[in-house]
Write an enzyme that holds these catalytic residues in place. Structure first.
Site, PDB file in Angstrom:
ATOM      1  N   PRO A   9       0.792  -1.231   0.000  1.00 15.54           N
ATOM      2  CA  PRO A   9       0.000   0.000   0.000  1.00 15.54           C
ATOM      3  C   PRO A   9       0.826   1.284   0.000  1.00 15.54           C
ATOM      4  O   PRO A   9       1.838   1.388   0.700  1.00 15.54           O
ATOM      5  CB  PRO A   9      -0.822  -0.097   1.291  1.00 15.54           C
ATOM      6  CG  PRO A   9      -0.118  -1.094   2.136  1.00 15.54           C
ATOM      7  CD  PRO A   9       0.534  -2.058   1.190  1.00 15.54           C
ATOM      8  N   ASN A  10       0.348   2.224  -0.803  1.00 13.33           N
ATOM      9  CA  ASN A  10       0.886   3.594  -0.897  1.00 13.33           C
ATOM     10  C   ASN A  10       2.222   3.694  -1.636  1.00 13.33           C
ATOM     11  O   ASN A  10       2.713   4.786  -1.878  1.00 13.33           O
ATOM     12  CB  ASN A  10       1.008   4.236   0.494  1.00 13.33           C
ATOM     13  CG  ASN A  10      -0.325   4.279   1.209  1.00 13.33           C
ATOM     14  OD1 ASN A  10      -1.306   4.767   0.647  1.00 13.33           O
ATOM     15  ND2 ASN A  10      -0.400   3.752   2.414  1.00 13.33           N
ATOM     16  N   ARG A  17       5.049  10.929  -2.510  1.00 11.98           N
ATOM     17  CA  ARG A  17       4.661  10.661  -1.118  1.00 11.98           C
ATOM     18  C   ARG A  17       5.858  10.888  -0.184  1.00 11.98           C
ATOM     19  O   ARG A  17       6.869  10.182  -0.289  1.00 11.98           O
ATOM     20  CB  ARG A  17       4.221   9.201  -1.036  1.00 11.98           C
ATOM     21  CG  ARG A  17       4.012   8.693   0.338  1.00 11.98           C
ATOM     22  CD  ARG A  17       3.966   7.160   0.363  1.00 11.98           C
ATOM     23  NE  ARG A  17       3.681   6.721   1.706  1.00 11.98           N
ATOM     24  CZ  ARG A  17       3.977   5.519   2.171  1.00 11.98           C
ATOM     25  NH1 ARG A  17       4.524   4.616   1.400  1.00 11.98           N
ATOM     26  NH2 ARG A  17       3.693   5.208   3.413  1.00 11.98           N
ATOM     27  N   TYR A  22      10.929   8.888   1.797  1.00 11.95           N
ATOM     28  CA  TYR A  22      11.006   7.768   0.853  1.00 11.95           C
ATOM     29  C   TYR A  22      11.775   8.069  -0.432  1.00 11.95           C
ATOM     30  O   TYR A  22      11.922   7.203  -1.282  1.00 11.95           O
ATOM     31  CB  TYR A  22       9.587   7.286   0.513  1.00 11.95           C
ATOM     32  CG  TYR A  22       8.832   6.798   1.734  1.00 11.95           C
ATOM     33  CD1 TYR A  22       9.291   5.704   2.460  1.00 11.95           C
ATOM     34  CD2 TYR A  22       7.671   7.436   2.179  1.00 11.95           C
ATOM     35  CE1 TYR A  22       8.622   5.256   3.589  1.00 11.95           C
ATOM     36  CE2 TYR A  22       6.988   6.998   3.307  1.00 11.95           C
ATOM     37  CZ  TYR A  22       7.469   5.900   4.008  1.00 11.95           C
ATOM     38  OH  TYR A  22       6.813   5.454   5.120  1.00 11.95           O
ATOM     39  N   ASN A  73       7.991  -5.484  -0.217  1.00 11.43           N
ATOM     40  CA  ASN A  73       7.806  -4.304   0.639  1.00 11.43           C
ATOM     41  C   ASN A  73       6.319  -4.247   0.939  1.00 11.43           C
ATOM     42  O   ASN A  73       5.514  -3.833   0.092  1.00 11.43           O
ATOM     43  CB  ASN A  73       8.273  -3.018  -0.050  1.00 11.43           C
ATOM     44  CG  ASN A  73       8.205  -1.825   0.898  1.00 11.43           C
ATOM     45  OD1 ASN A  73       7.558  -1.887   1.942  1.00 11.43           O
ATOM     46  ND2 ASN A  73       8.860  -0.734   0.528  1.00 11.43           N
ATOM     47  N   ALA A  76       2.774  -0.545   5.244  1.00 14.90           N
ATOM     48  CA  ALA A  76       2.299  -0.557   6.634  1.00 14.90           C
ATOM     49  C   ALA A  76       1.761  -1.927   7.063  1.00 14.90           C
ATOM     50  O   ALA A  76       1.706  -2.222   8.268  1.00 14.90           O
ATOM     51  CB  ALA A  76       1.233   0.523   6.825  1.00 14.90           C
ATOM     52  N   GLU A  97      12.196  -9.376   3.047  1.00 10.28           N
ATOM     53  CA  GLU A  97      11.480  -8.152   3.444  1.00 10.28           C
ATOM     54  C   GLU A  97      12.346  -6.936   3.125  1.00 10.28           C
ATOM     55  O   GLU A  97      13.537  -6.926   3.438  1.00 10.28           O
ATOM     56  CB  GLU A  97      11.215  -8.210   4.955  1.00 10.28           C
ATOM     57  CG  GLU A  97      10.612  -6.948   5.528  1.00 10.28           C
ATOM     58  CD  GLU A  97      10.553  -6.972   7.067  1.00 10.28           C
ATOM     59  OE1 GLU A  97      11.192  -7.845   7.695  1.00 10.28           O
ATOM     60  OE2 GLU A  97       9.861  -6.105   7.625  1.00 10.28           O
ATOM     61  N   HIS A  99      12.467  -2.481   3.025  1.00 11.06           N
ATOM     62  CA  HIS A  99      11.903  -1.153   3.291  1.00 11.06           C
ATOM     63  C   HIS A  99      12.869  -0.096   2.801  1.00 11.06           C
ATOM     64  O   HIS A  99      14.095  -0.240   2.964  1.00 11.06           O
ATOM     65  CB  HIS A  99      11.649  -0.949   4.786  1.00 11.06           C
ATOM     66  CG  HIS A  99      10.719  -1.975   5.345  1.00 11.06           C
ATOM     67  ND1 HIS A  99       9.362  -1.933   5.123  1.00 11.06           N
ATOM     68  CD2 HIS A  99      10.956  -3.092   6.056  1.00 11.06           C
ATOM     69  CE1 HIS A  99       8.804  -2.976   5.693  1.00 11.06           C
ATOM     70  NE2 HIS A  99       9.743  -3.704   6.259  1.00 11.06           N
ATOM     71  N   ARG A 106      12.131   5.218  13.374  1.00  9.37           N
ATOM     72  CA  ARG A 106      10.989   6.101  13.093  1.00  9.37           C
ATOM     73  C   ARG A 106       9.954   5.966  14.206  1.00  9.37           C
ATOM     74  O   ARG A 106      10.298   5.880  15.363  1.00  9.37           O
ATOM     75  CB  ARG A 106      10.430   5.752  11.702  1.00  9.37           C
ATOM     76  CG  ARG A 106      11.456   5.952  10.583  1.00  9.37           C
ATOM     77  CD  ARG A 106      10.863   5.653   9.234  1.00  9.37           C
ATOM     78  NE  ARG A 106       9.693   6.500   8.968  1.00  9.37           N
ATOM     79  CZ  ARG A 106       8.758   6.208   8.067  1.00  9.37           C
ATOM     80  NH1 ARG A 106       8.851   5.104   7.337  1.00  9.37           N
ATOM     81  NH2 ARG A 106       7.738   7.011   7.884  1.00  9.37           N
TER      82      ARG A 106
HETATM   83  C1  DQA Z   1       7.903   1.300   4.289  1.00  8.22           C
HETATM   84  C2  DQA Z   1       7.889   1.549   5.800  1.00  8.22           C
HETATM   85  C3  DQA Z   1       6.497   1.376   6.369  1.00  8.22           C
HETATM   86  O1  DQA Z   1       6.494   1.638   7.754  1.00  8.22           O
HETATM   87  C4  DQA Z   1       5.525   2.318   5.708  1.00  8.22           C
HETATM   88  O2  DQA Z   1       4.223   2.104   6.179  1.00  8.22           O
HETATM   89  C5  DQA Z   1       5.578   2.252   4.217  1.00  8.22           C
HETATM   90  C6  DQA Z   1       6.882   2.177   3.575  1.00  8.22           C
HETATM   91  C7  DQA Z   1       9.275   1.612   3.674  1.00  8.22           C
HETATM   92  O3  DQA Z   1       9.533   1.151   2.560  1.00  8.22           O
HETATM   93  O4  DQA Z   1      10.096   2.309   4.276  1.00  8.22           O
HETATM   94  O5  DQA Z   1       4.561   2.339   3.543  1.00  8.22           O
HETATM   95  O6  DQA Z   1       7.613  -0.055   4.054  1.00  8.22           O
END
Ligand code: DQA
Length: 146
Positions: A9-10, A17, A22, A73, A76, A97, A99, A106
């Site tokens: 998501p996102n 964003r 990011y 990735n 959240a 995994e 990020h 954070r």
């Molecule tokens: C994320 C870190 C997560 O906490 C966050 O909700 C994201 C991006 C990252 O790539 O740093 O959406 O996965």
């Protein structure tokens, strides 16, 4: 080696964003640079992005029959999706995994990853390079370029 990169998501909004967190690269440009590194590693790479938990789970299930590994990735969902955690545990291919940000420096809630214990490993905090490092780790894991 066939690898699937799943973004949750996102992450479709990367570039616009919270660029201070990011980075300024779009998901498309991150994927393009991964394609470049994949060639070097003799790896076939595919991409999937979705904002829905269920679609990510379906994709993980399908991946077990088509890929040697998954780079994920989960956005959240990382922090609370037991359903994605169980999907990773259910499939017999390695999931790494990833990020962009360092989830350990954070918000408090980001320090918990419910998926980490069922992943082959985790890479966080290197911006778009986190994906490249994950691809190299996958290549090592799957054994084509130790
Ligand atoms: C994320 C870190 C997560 O906490 C966050 O909700 C994201 C991006 C990252 O790539 O740093 O959406 O996965």
């Amino acid at each position: 080696m066939k690898v699937l990169v799943i973004n949750g998501p996102n992450l479709n909004l990367l570039g616009e964003r919270e660029p201070e967190v990011y980075g300024e690269d779009s998901l498309q440009s991150i994927n393009d640079s991964l394609l470049f590194h994949a060639k070097d590693l003799n790896c076939e790479i595919s991409f999937f992005q979705n904002n829905s938990e269920g679609r990510i789970i379906d994709e993980l299930h399908d991946a077990r029959l088509k890929y040697d590994g998954v780079i994920l990735n989960a956005g959240a969902y990382t922090h609370y999706s037991y359903a994605i955690r169980d999907a990773i545990a259910a499939i017999n291919i390695p999931v790494i995994e990833v990020h962009l940000s360092n989830i350990n420096n954070r918000d408090e809630f980001r320090k918990t990853s419910v998926i980490a214990p069922v992943c082959a490993g985790s890479i966080a905090g290197f911006g778009k390079r986190s994906y490249e490092l994950a691809l190299r780790a996958m290549s090592y894991l799957v054994g084509e370029k130790p």
